[in-house]
Every structure is written in structure tokens, then in C-alpha cells.
Design a protein around this motif. Structure first.
Motif, PDB file in Angstrom:
ATOM      1  N   ASN A 170      -5.361  10.407 -18.044  1.00  0.00           N
ATOM      2  CA  ASN A 170      -6.374  11.369 -16.627  1.00  0.00           C
ATOM      3  C   ASN A 170      -7.902  11.749 -17.347  1.00  0.00           C
ATOM      4  N   GLU A 185      -5.635   8.393 -10.584  1.00  0.00           N
ATOM      5  CA  GLU A 185      -4.756   7.172  -9.988  1.00  0.00           C
ATOM      6  C   GLU A 185      -4.488   7.107  -8.993  1.00  0.00           C
ATOM      7  N   GLU A 216       1.360   2.086 -10.413  1.00  0.00           N
ATOM      8  CA  GLU A 216       0.356   2.650 -10.644  1.00  0.00           C
ATOM      9  C   GLU A 216      -0.764   1.554 -10.053  1.00  0.00           C
ATOM     10  N   ASN A 219      -6.828   3.139 -10.502  1.00  0.00           N
ATOM     11  CA  ASN A 219      -7.373   3.612 -11.494  1.00  0.00           C
ATOM     12  C   ASN A 219      -9.148   4.249 -11.281  1.00  0.00           C
TER      13      ASN A 219
END
Ligand SMILES: [Zn+2]
Ligand SMILES: [Zn+2]
Length: 914
Positions: A170, A185, A216, A219
């Protein structure tokens, strides 16, 4: 999953429409070839085209942007090739959806909008979504609580689904120093059915875990710091947002399929493969790896070729070649042994052509290049693979596991087997390839062949010192906010105060004769090298006493808005603050403009004569010549060159005005303007159209041009050759350069005419006459020589020796050829029906020639003319051979000729039987 199934095209459009509604500017994808960035092989993320904005060296007319960016990850740090084909998520080519804020909105808006798009527009289940925020595992950088608070208050967000992770997951950094910041995310829980590890004891499905259940999706990067050193961060005055969402992945989620290759981005491609293999659906599933490789690679190759990257031996071109060959090899595994990729690429063009019109525009180039490359590969692949198999077998026999890099390179150099394919095959047998060794061997070969380094380092710009200077000047009101005013199109001369001078990297107040300085004026008309056109040169002089003069030798632009004249002080002492007059060398500029406009005419004419595939791959516009590189698979014939040259001159004599307009990039592209390969364009572009109401040339171009084509004068091609694999290069001259060339040619013609005493128009006739006379004279000389040789021969015949009752003659005749020597052996035979003769002659450059003759009856007694002549030639550093009765040889050195000939009688004596 309650979401309605949407097509991939619809999903891409949803994303763009959503952010355009939030007042974002839609910015079309930049090329896969990064413009102006020498450090990157391919554009590999959405932010590449905005990098300079984050670095503060570029400004855009908007501060919110959204797009879908074409990306390639196939080499270097981000190298996914290994996994492509083996799994359902990796690609060489992919699209990245993104939205950006340049010093405008920040975390609350970015998070709100991401949530709205996912849950309201696309209807993803709120309870399935998770968010991660930054908490420093090293305890130095503040926790991103700001983002966590915004996440927790999203309608329907489960507060327990907001998690914290450290730097690895992150925190985002562009490089070791520079802009950086925390990121957030969004992950989705796709449910237990997607977990492939549920039966492994101890496995826990979780965010950032190791199974396919949690994915995921998106982002969001919040750029709020500038990293000065590994331990030092300072807050940025303007904060930015940079987001990225893998397009293929979100499509697979919204279409609820287990593989990116099962989305409608790929199914039409894979269907076309299945039609060709005639596989059943079960067989297609059993061979899903080849299907995936073909789907991925044909898509990537089509996009690469559309961006001007054709198959070749190095750099980007190598990548294009490699993926086509790899796809072809996987095709071979499922029985596709004829070129087939063009048919898959048709589907790519169909599926993507609306959003990426470059695919449609370059359709023919895409299909042709694919088929041509497959055909090339077919010629060598079998022998290459066979060779590799035997190398691998030898490794196994020796108990080794790694194929040396040098051997992998020679497989590539000799059989065209890219190392990636060699690796595929080696791994299929549990072996490996020394890839660093391969790259080293390739590099050595490339340097040895003079190709130079593909990607040089970025120029070490002293941007900071200029930024400081500019900021100071702006504060004092001496410069406009946008920096130095640049107008090379209208100004050949400007007057203004000398705002700043830099010598050896430091600002100075005054300079001395001989000093090399860089200086800034409020305005300039000096052109800065770009689009192939070289920088202007000229002078800067004092506008009033005391006089001084500087010669401008180069121009550069260290960053947006900063324009620097590189100059040498010729006389006097220039000082900052003094009024100066800057004059462009107008004559030189005029030559450059002729060559630039001629370059556009040439480009248009190449496409007319050779075809639409002939696209610019590089150019140089200098005062004395122009150089133009373009994609074309073979040499341009003399007849084509003549048509091209004639066509350009026809367009020059047409006296067309140049129509120069400023317009939005998208409009120009829509109207069919030619954008140049590897060039970086802004939102607003300058367009050059030539040809009146039905223009034949329409290019985006920032260069300077003549007013009408007639100003160019004459255009002459001086050379055509190869610049690189699949790329040809034409050089040409115009105007004064063409006049000088014609004058030089005329001078040669006049000298020839004087020497020949013939009028210029009759020079060729006269030369033909002379050549005929010369041929006649040569024939006479040769006849005379032969006669002379005969006379000499007759004298020699009288004194032929006798060995054991056999006539043996050795003789040297002056300066005759082998033909005459053979004719002379006939004379010998007429006089002595039984006998041995060795005749020699030394050519004017000192090389001996020999002819040996042995009569039939002596052949029966063991003599052989071939062996005899070899024996004689051996001591002359030569060799030869022939029939038993007649043989011939040549030597290098005549010094031992006499001795060698004298040895003949001994040889005959020794070899004569009976
Ligand atoms: Zn799991
Ligand atoms: Zn141009």
C-alpha cells in the motif's frame, strides 16, 4: 452476483462515461511506444503519458483525466511472459483503466466515485467488496487514516472490510526519489467456488492472500509526498490521484467467468482458432494453454504493428518477432502448421477496432506482417528445434540442467529461434536456459555489428537550476507564467533583455569572449530540435553600445516553458539585463524548411508508390539534406525510386500552398492526419495539409515549412538503403543542395566531354565507340601475342629433352593466358605424338600459370598430367588438377618457377613405368 452481464466494450465505455460525467477529460491511449521516454521499452501503465505532469515538467490544459491505456509487459522488471498461457490472468498486452487528478480532487472524491461506479453502475455486491489502506510497517510514514475514514462511511460498506497493510502492498513510488504516496486498493471476494486451494490444510482465503477467491480490482494512488532520499519525504504542494484498474480483470468479474480468456475480449479470437483446428469443445479445453498463448500473442502483435513496431532483430522489434514466433509454435502444437495468425488478428481488429481505430487503419500491415513472419519462421523452425533437441539431449547425458547462453544465442542467430521459445522447449523437458548469458551474447553481437546501444540513458538535465531561475524571473514579472514565448513560425528576429546566463552549471552575471554559456530571453524564434528538424543557429548581439556578439550553436528545452540558447561569446562582454537582438540564421533556416516540406511530400509519395504500409520510422531534417526512414520489407527498386522522385517534383511544381492549422488532436486524427511513430503529442496539435481542396498530405507537425511547395526548388534522391530490419532509408537534397549536386554532376560531364572532345549530348556515344575500339585493339594484341608465343614455341620444340626415350618439354612463354598455353601444347603434340610438356607463363602481376600435357600412350605407362601439374605448382605456392592427359594450375609466387620446371624431367623419370 446480481450484476447484469455487460459486453467488454460496454464496460470500457461505462468507465469513461462515468468519469466524463464527473468533469474528467477523456484522453485517448498513448502509443505502446512511449514518446520521449528513452528509459522504457513499452508503455507499461496508464500513468506513463502523465509522468512529466507529476514531475512538474509538463502542464496540461485539464486537471482531471480518464482513459483506457494500451500497455505491454514483456521484458525487464515487469515481465509477465513466463506466466502467459500457463494461467488465466496474465497477458503481454493489456488495457489499464484509470482516472487522474492533477492537483485537483483528492481522496474523498476518488473513493466516493470508485464506490459508486462499482456498486451503482456495475451493481457489484457491496458485502463482497474490501478496501485496504496504508499503515507503515516501519513506523516512519503517517498512517493513511484519511482514506480509511472515507471508506468506512461509503453506503453499504462493511467497516470490518477496511484493512491496513504496509509498504509492499500500500505504498507507491515512481522511483528511488520523486513523487510517491499511500495507496488504497479495492478487492472483491468472489466466493468459495473460486478458491483453488480450499482442500489444502491450513489455507485461509483472505485479502492479499494466495488464492483466486480474493481479487484486487482497483488501485487508487494518492501522490502526496516527494521522496528526497531513502529516509526523507517532504509533502507536495499539489496532491495528485493516479488510479489503475486492470480492464481484463474487471471484465472477467462482471461477466462472472473464471478466466480472462473466457471473457468476450478473447472468445471470438479463440473461436476462430477452434474453427481452424476443428477441435471439439472438449479438445479445446484440453488444449487451453496453446489457445491462451495464441489469443494473447496475436492480440499483442496486432497492437504492436498498428503502433509501427514490426518484427525485427533487436529491442521492440525483437519482442514483436518473438511473440509472433511463440504463437506460431503453439499453433504447431495443435496442428496449425500453415500461417494462421492473420485470421485471429482479423478478430482482434473486429473486437477492438472501434475504440482503437489505428487497428483498422493498419489492417493490411498487421495481416501482412503476421503472415510474412510466420512464413519466415517456418523455413527454419524445424531445423532449429531439431538442433535444440540434440543440444538438450547432450546436456541430459552429461547430467547438466542449464543450456549455456551462447548456444541459445546461436540458435537464435542461425535458426531464428527466440530464447523465449528455447526456454519453453527446455522447460518442457525440465531443463533451463542461461538467459543473462543469452542477453550478453546478443549484446556483444549487436555491438560488434555496429548497431550501438538500443536505449541510451536519459540526458542528465540540470533542470533544477533552471526551475529556480525561472521561478525568480516569474516573481519579478520578467517572464510570463507559461515561460519563454516560443514562435519559430513567425519570428526570425526578436529583441529583449538578456534574462539569465548560465556557465558551467552556475548562473553568471557576465561572460567573456570564448565562454560557452546558456542563456534565456523572454521570447525566441529559434527552433528547438524536434520531429527530426534540427535546431536553429544564429547570433545574439547587443542592441546598443557597448557591442558584444554571441553565436548560437544549439537550442534546448530542459523542461516545459524553459528554452535555453546554447551560445559562444564571439566578442565583447555580454551582461544580464542588457537589451539583445537574437537573429536566426535565415538562409540556413530556409534550407531546413525546404527539406522539411519535401519530407512531407516524400512521405505522401512513398505511400502512393509503395503502399500504405510505408510509414515513417524516423527522420532527420537538416540544412544540407533530409533523411527519411520508413517501414518497407524490401529494397525500393530503381524504377520505384524514379517514380517517387518524379512524384515529389510534380508536387513541388504544382505550387501548392501549405495549409497550417491548430486543432484538437482527436479532430485531426479523425480527419485522417498522419501521426508519427514514437512522437508525443499534446491535446492541441499543429497540422500541415498540402494539396488544396483534395490534399495528398496531412500530417501532425510542429516544424517550420515553406509557404508553397514551389519554394522547395528541385528534389533529388541521393541514396536508398537499409536502416534496420524491415526499415528502409532514403536520403535526398532540395533547393540549394540539389542545385549544388546538379552543378557537380554537370562539371563531371563537362570534364568528360572535354577529355573526349565530344559535345556533352554525345558523350555516351563517344564512350561506346571508344569501348568498341578498345575491344578491337585488345583482340589484335592477343592475336599478336599468340603469334609471338608460337614463334617462341617453335624454338623450344627444337630443344625438347629426352628422358628414357620420352620427349619432355618445359618452357616459359612471355605473358600469355592459360588458353594460349593449352593451344601451345597442341603444337607440341603435332610435333611429338608421344611426350610430356609443361608450359608456364607469368602474368603481369607476378602470378604463374601452368599447363601440363601427357600423351595417351604415356598415361598407360603411369604418367598423370594432374599429378604432374600439382607437383610443379606445389613449389610455387599453388595447386591445380585436371584430366590424365591435360591439367592446369596456378601459383602465387613465380620466384621458383625455373627450378620447378627443371624438376619435371626427374619426376617423369621417377614415375615412368615399363
Ligand atoms: Zn482460498
Ligand atoms: Zn513535419
Amino acid at each position: 452476483m446480481t450484476a447484469v452481464k455487460r459486453s467488454a466494450t460496454q464496460i470500457r465505455q461505462d468507465f469513461i462515461d462515468f468519469f466524463v460525467e464527473q468533469r474528467h477529460t477523456f484522453v485517448p491511449s498513448s502509443s505502446l511506444v512511449p514518446g520521449g521516454d528513452q528509459t522504457l521499452l513499452f508503455t507499461n501503465a496508464g500513468m506513463v503519458q502523465f509522468k512529466d505532469v507529476f514531475l512538474g515538467v509538463d502542464k496540461r490544459p485539464y486537471n482531471r483525466a480518464a482513459n483506457s491505456q494500451k500497455c505491454m509487459r514483456v521484458a525487464g522488471k515487469h515481465n509477465d511472459l513466463d506466466d502467459v498461457g500457463r494461467d488465466d490472468t496474465h497477458h503481454t498486452f493489456f488495457e489499464m483503466l484509470g482516472n487522474w487528478s492533477f492537483g485537483d480532487y483528492y481522496k474523498p472524491e476518488a473513493i466516493d466515485w470508485a464506490w459508486q461506479l462499482l456498486t451503482q453502475v456495475w451493481g457489484l455486491e457491496k458485502g463482497d467488496l474490501w478496501a485496504t489502506c496504508f499503515r507503515d510497517d516501519q513506523g516512519d510514514i503517517p498512517e493513511d487514516d484519511e482514506a480509511a475514514v472515507v471508506w468506512r462511511k461509503q453506503p453499504g460498506m462493511n467497516p470490518d472490510h477496511v484493512l491496513f497493510f504496509g509498504r509492499k502492498d500500500n505504498f507507491w513510488e515512481m522511483a528511488e526519489t520523486g513523487p510517491c504516496g499511500p495507496c488504497s486498493e479495492i478487492h472483491i471476494d468472489r466466493g468459495l467456488k473460486y478458491c483453488e486451494k480450499q482442500y489444502i490444510p491450513g489455507h485461509v482465503c483472505q485479502v492479499n492472500g494466495d488464492c483466486a477467491r480474493f481479487l484486487e480490482l482497483w488501485n487508487l494512488v494518492f501522490i502526496q509526498y516527494n521522496r528526497l532520499s531513502p529516509t526523507k519525504l517532504e509533502p507536495l504542494p499539489a496532491k495528485h490521484v493516479d488510479t489503475g484498474m486492470g480492464f481484463e480483470r474487471i471484465v472477467s468479474v462482471l461477466q462472472d467467468v473464471s478466466s480472462n480468456y473466457r471473457t468476450d475480449l478473447f472468445t471470438p479470437l479463440l473461436d476462430s482458432v477452434q474453427q481452424m483446428t476443428r477441435h471439439s469443445n472438449e479438445e479445446r479445453e484440453e488444449n487451453f494453454t496453446p489457445y491462451r498463448v495464441i489469443g494473447d500473442h496475436s492480440r499483442a502483435a496486432a497492437f504492436l504493428i498498428a503502433d509501427g513496431v514490426v518484427p525485427g532483430n533487436t529491442g521492440r522489434n525483437y519482442v514483436c518477432r518473438m511473440i509472433i514466433r511463440r504463437a506460431a509454435r503453439f499453433g504447431g502444437k495443435i496442428g496449425l502448421n500453415e500461417p494462421f495468425l492473420a485470421r485471429v488478428a482479423e478478430k482482434v481488429i473486429e473486437q477492438y477496432g472501434d475504440f482503437y481505430p489505428e487497428l483498422v487503419r493498419n489492417r493490411k500491415a498487421i495481416l501482412d506482417n503476421l503472415t510474412r513472419e510466420e512464413e519466415r519462421f517456418q523455413r527454419t523452425v524445424d531445423s532449429g528445434v531439431a538442433k535444440l533437441e540434440s543440444l538438450l539431449a547432450r546436456l541430459v547425458a552429461r547430467g547438466e540442467r542449464v543450456l549455456p547462453g551462447g548456444q541459445a544465442f546461436s540458435l537464435y542467430a542461425t535458426y531464428g529461434l527466440p530464447v523465449e521459445i528455447t526456454r519453453d522447449i527446455a522447460r518442457e523437458q525440465g531443463l533451463d536456459v542461461d538467459e543473462p548469458g543469452f542477453r550478453q551474447a546478443m549484446e556483444e553481437h549487436r555491438l560488434a555489428s555496429g548497431a550501438g546501444e538500443a536505449f541510451g540513458p536519459l540526458g542528465g538535465e540540470d533542470v533544477d537550476i533552471y526551475r529556480e531561475l525561472m521561478a525568480g524571473l516569474e516573481e519579478q514579472g520578467k517572464l510570463q507564467l507559461q515561460g519563454v514565448v516560443y514562435n519559430p513560425y513567425e519570428w526570425l528576429e526578436v529583441e529583449g533583455p538578456l534574462l539569465a546566463m548560465v556557465r558551467d552549471g552556475k548562473p553568471v552575471f557576465a561572460a567573456q569572449p570564448g565562454d560557452r554559456v546558456e542563456l534565456i530571453l523572454p521570447e525566441t524564434g529559434f527552433y528547438i530540435e524536434s520531429g527530426g528538424q534540427v535546431s536553429d543557429t544564429g547570433t545574439i548581439v547587443a542592441a546598443a553600445e557597448p557591442a558584444w556578439e554571441m553565436r548560437v550553436v544549439d537550442m534546448r528545452r530542459p523542461a516545459a516553458g524553459i528554452i535555453v540558447h546554447v551560445a559562444e561569446v564571439v566578442q565583447g562582454e555580454p551582461e544580464v539585463g542588457r537589451q539583445a537582438i537574437a537573429r536566426v540564421d535565415a538562409l540556413r533556416r530556409q534550407d531546413i524548411m525546404r527539406n522539411h516540406t519535401a519530407t512531407h511530400l516524400l512521405h505522401a509519395e512513398l505511400r502512393t508508390v509503395l503502399g500504405e504500409h510505408a510509414r515513417q520510422a524516423g527522420s532527420l531534417v537538416a540544412p544540407d539534406r533530409l533523411r527519411f526512414d520508413f517501414t518497407h520489407p524490401q529494397a525500393v527498386t530503381a524504377e520505384e525510386l524514379e517514380r517517387i522522385e518524379a512524384g515529389v517534383n510534380r508536387d513541388i511544381l504544382g505550387g501548392y500552398n501549405l495549409n497550417i492549422k491548430i486543432k484538437p488532436l482527436q479532430q485531426a486524427i479523425g480527419e485522417g492526419a498522419t501521426a508519427l511513430f514514437g512522437e508525443k503529442y499534446g491535446e492541441i496539435v499543429r497540422t500541415i495539409t498540402i494539396g488544396g481542396t483534395d490534399p495528398f498530405s496531412y500530417e501532425l507537425c510542429g516544424g517550420t515549412h515553406v509557404e508553397e511547395t514551389g519554394d522547395i526548388g528541385l528534389f533529388l534522391i541521393t541514396s536508398e538503403g537499409s536502416a534496420a530490419a524491415g526499415i528502409r532509408r532514403i536520403e535526398a537534397v532540395t533547393g540549394r543542395g540539389a542545385y549544388e549536386l546538379v552543378m557537380r554532376r554537370f562539371r563531371v560531364l563537362k570534364q568528360a566531354s572535354d577529355l573526349l572532345s565530344a559535345p556533352q549530348d554525345e558523350v555516351t556515344l563517344k564512350i561506346q565507340d571508344l569501348m568498341a575500339d578498345l575491344g578491337e585493339a585488345r583482340k589484335q594484341i592477343s592475336g599478336l601475342k599468340q603469334m609471338q608465343a608460337q614463334n617462341a614455341m617453335i624454338r623450344h620444340l627444337d630443344v625438347a629433352a629426352e628422358v628414357k626415350g620420352v620427349r619432355v618439354l618445359t618452357a616459359t612463354l612471355d605473358d600469355v593466358d592459360a588458353e594460349t598455353l593449352r593451344a601451345m601444347t597442341d603444337r607440341f603434340r603435332q610435333r611429338y605424338p608421344s611426350g610430356v610438356a609443361v608450359l608456364a607463363s607469368v602474368s603481369p602481376d607476378g602470378h604463374p600459370a601452368l599447363v601440363a600435357s601427357v600423351s595417351e600412350d604415356l598415361v598407360k605407362r603411369g604418367l598423370h598430367a594432374g599429378e604432374l601439374v600439382k607437383h610443379v605448382a606445389a613449389s610455387l605456392g599453388g595447386s591445380g588438377g585436371g584430366r590424365p592427359t591435360m591439367a592446369q594450375a596456378g601459383g602465387k609466387d613465380a620466384a621458383n618457377l625455373e627450378k620447378a620446371l627443371a624438376s619435371v624431367t626427374g619426376w617423369v623419370e621417377a614415375h615412368l613405368a615399363g
